[in-house]
Design a protein around this motif. Structure first.
Motif, PDB file in Angstrom:
ATOM      1  N   ASN A 168       3.550 -34.148 -21.794  1.00  0.00           N
ATOM      2  CA  ASN A 168       2.382 -34.371 -22.486  1.00  0.00           C
ATOM      3  C   ASN A 168       1.567 -35.536 -21.595  1.00  0.00           C
ATOM      4  OD1 ASN A 168       4.301 -34.495 -25.125  1.00  0.00           O
ATOM      5  ND2 ASN A 168       2.756 -33.052 -25.392  1.00  0.00           N
ATOM      6  N   HIS A 185      -2.320 -34.306 -21.871  1.00  0.00           N
ATOM      7  CA  HIS A 185      -2.667 -34.863 -23.114  1.00  0.00           C
ATOM      8  C   HIS A 185      -3.327 -36.344 -23.101  1.00  0.00           C
ATOM      9  CE1 HIS A 185      -0.197 -31.473 -24.555  1.00  0.00           C
ATOM     10  NE2 HIS A 185      -1.553 -31.364 -25.541  1.00  0.00           N
ATOM     11  N   VAL A 197       2.709 -36.393 -30.150  1.00  0.00           N
ATOM     12  CA  VAL A 197       3.887 -36.065 -30.439  1.00  0.00           C
ATOM     13  C   VAL A 197       3.956 -34.456 -29.894  1.00  0.00           C
ATOM     14  CG1 VAL A 197       5.386 -35.114 -32.434  1.00  0.00           C
ATOM     15  CG2 VAL A 197       4.076 -37.369 -32.618  1.00  0.00           C
ATOM     16  N   GLY A 198       4.803 -34.135 -28.851  1.00  0.00           N
ATOM     17  CA  GLY A 198       4.826 -32.867 -28.388  1.00  0.00           C
ATOM     18  C   GLY A 198       6.170 -32.257 -28.903  1.00  0.00           C
ATOM     19  N   LYS A 199       6.718 -31.298 -28.152  1.00  0.00           N
ATOM     20  CA  LYS A 199       7.792 -30.439 -28.314  1.00  0.00           C
ATOM     21  C   LYS A 199       9.036 -31.036 -28.045  1.00  0.00           C
ATOM     22  CE  LYS A 199       8.091 -27.970 -23.883  1.00  0.00           C
ATOM     23  NZ  LYS A 199       7.777 -26.776 -23.225  1.00  0.00           N
ATOM     24  N   THR A 213       9.379 -34.720 -28.012  1.00  0.00           N
ATOM     25  CA  THR A 213       9.206 -36.180 -28.382  1.00  0.00           C
ATOM     26  C   THR A 213      10.418 -36.755 -28.963  1.00  0.00           C
ATOM     27  OG1 THR A 213       6.787 -35.557 -28.511  1.00  0.00           O
ATOM     28  CG2 THR A 213       7.624 -37.840 -29.460  1.00  0.00           C
ATOM     29  N   VAL A 219      -0.958 -41.290 -34.764  1.00  0.00           N
ATOM     30  CA  VAL A 219       0.048 -40.287 -34.068  1.00  0.00           C
ATOM     31  C   VAL A 219      -0.895 -39.049 -34.086  1.00  0.00           C
ATOM     32  CG1 VAL A 219       1.687 -38.594 -34.940  1.00  0.00           C
ATOM     33  CG2 VAL A 219       1.909 -40.962 -35.574  1.00  0.00           C
ATOM     34  N   ILE A 220      -0.807 -38.381 -32.645  1.00  0.00           N
ATOM     35  CA  ILE A 220      -1.399 -37.185 -32.662  1.00  0.00           C
ATOM     36  C   ILE A 220      -0.436 -35.948 -32.355  1.00  0.00           C
ATOM     37  CG2 ILE A 220      -2.817 -35.999 -30.670  1.00  0.00           C
ATOM     38  CD1 ILE A 220      -4.197 -38.738 -30.098  1.00  0.00           C
ATOM     39  N   ASN A 221      -0.576 -34.832 -33.234  1.00  0.00           N
ATOM     40  CA  ASN A 221       0.101 -33.832 -32.965  1.00  0.00           C
ATOM     41  C   ASN A 221      -0.412 -32.836 -31.747  1.00  0.00           C
ATOM     42  OD1 ASN A 221       1.388 -31.160 -33.447  1.00  0.00           O
ATOM     43  ND2 ASN A 221       0.887 -31.085 -35.277  1.00  0.00           N
ATOM     44  N   LEU A 263       2.089 -30.346 -30.833  1.00  0.00           N
ATOM     45  CA  LEU A 263       2.981 -29.246 -30.996  1.00  0.00           C
ATOM     46  C   LEU A 263       2.431 -27.996 -30.530  1.00  0.00           C
ATOM     47  CD1 LEU A 263       5.015 -30.620 -33.898  1.00  0.00           C
ATOM     48  CD2 LEU A 263       5.715 -30.542 -31.351  1.00  0.00           C
ATOM     49  N   GLN A 264       1.326 -27.711 -31.014  1.00  0.00           N
ATOM     50  CA  GLN A 264       0.838 -26.525 -30.883  1.00  0.00           C
ATOM     51  C   GLN A 264       0.440 -25.924 -29.495  1.00  0.00           C
ATOM     52  OE1 GLN A 264      -0.619 -29.007 -32.361  1.00  0.00           O
ATOM     53  NE2 GLN A 264      -2.690 -29.184 -31.653  1.00  0.00           N
ATOM     54  N   TRP A 296      -7.714 -28.785 -29.383  1.00  0.00           N
ATOM     55  CA  TRP A 296      -7.912 -29.860 -30.139  1.00  0.00           C
ATOM     56  C   TRP A 296      -8.425 -31.093 -29.177  1.00  0.00           C
ATOM     57  CZ3 TRP A 296      -5.551 -34.246 -28.421  1.00  0.00           C
ATOM     58  CH2 TRP A 296      -4.459 -34.279 -27.567  1.00  0.00           C
TER      59      TRP A 296
END
Length: 114
Positions: A13, A16, A70-72, A74, A101-103, A105-106, A111
């Motif tokens: 990440n 990001h 939050v990633g794959k 985390t 918290v920032i997602n 995961l996609q 985003w």
């Protein structure tokens, strides 16, 4: 001006975190994260507890907000949960910080705001 710490998986990440860090600075806040510009000194030669102590003293002591990306992977990171707890429950009489918290995961990174 807020002091903001970004908690993230450096392997997956980092991009990001760079985008978010840029936005933090554009908005006039201070990024105090452990990232390309700020590092734990001699990390390879320290125990987990020594690393946590340095992060607590050098980065989290006066943080206003911690942004958790939050990633794959985390959930498997050994310091992220501790960084969240340290933000929420301060020490030495310092006030508690906020958590965002920032997602991430996609697979689609649409985003991210450029």
């Amino acid at each position: 001006m807020a002091r903001i710490f970004i908690s993230f998986h450096h392997e997956f990440n980092q991009n990001h975190a760079r985008v978010i860090s840029k936005m933090i600075r554009i908005l006039g806040h201070t990024d105090i994260s452990v990232n390309d510009g700020n590092k734990v000194q001699n990390e390879d030669f320290k125990t987990d507890e020594q690393i946590r102590q340095e992060i607590r003293d050098s980065f989290l002591r006066d943080v206003d907000v911690t942004i958790v990306i939050v990633g794959k992977d985390t959930i498997n990171r050994k310091h992220i949960d501790w960084e969240i707890r340290s933000t929420m429950h301060k020490f030495d009489g310092h006030r508690d910080g906020a958590i965002v918290v920032i997602n991430a995961l996609q697979n689609d990174e649409s985003w991210i705001l450029d």
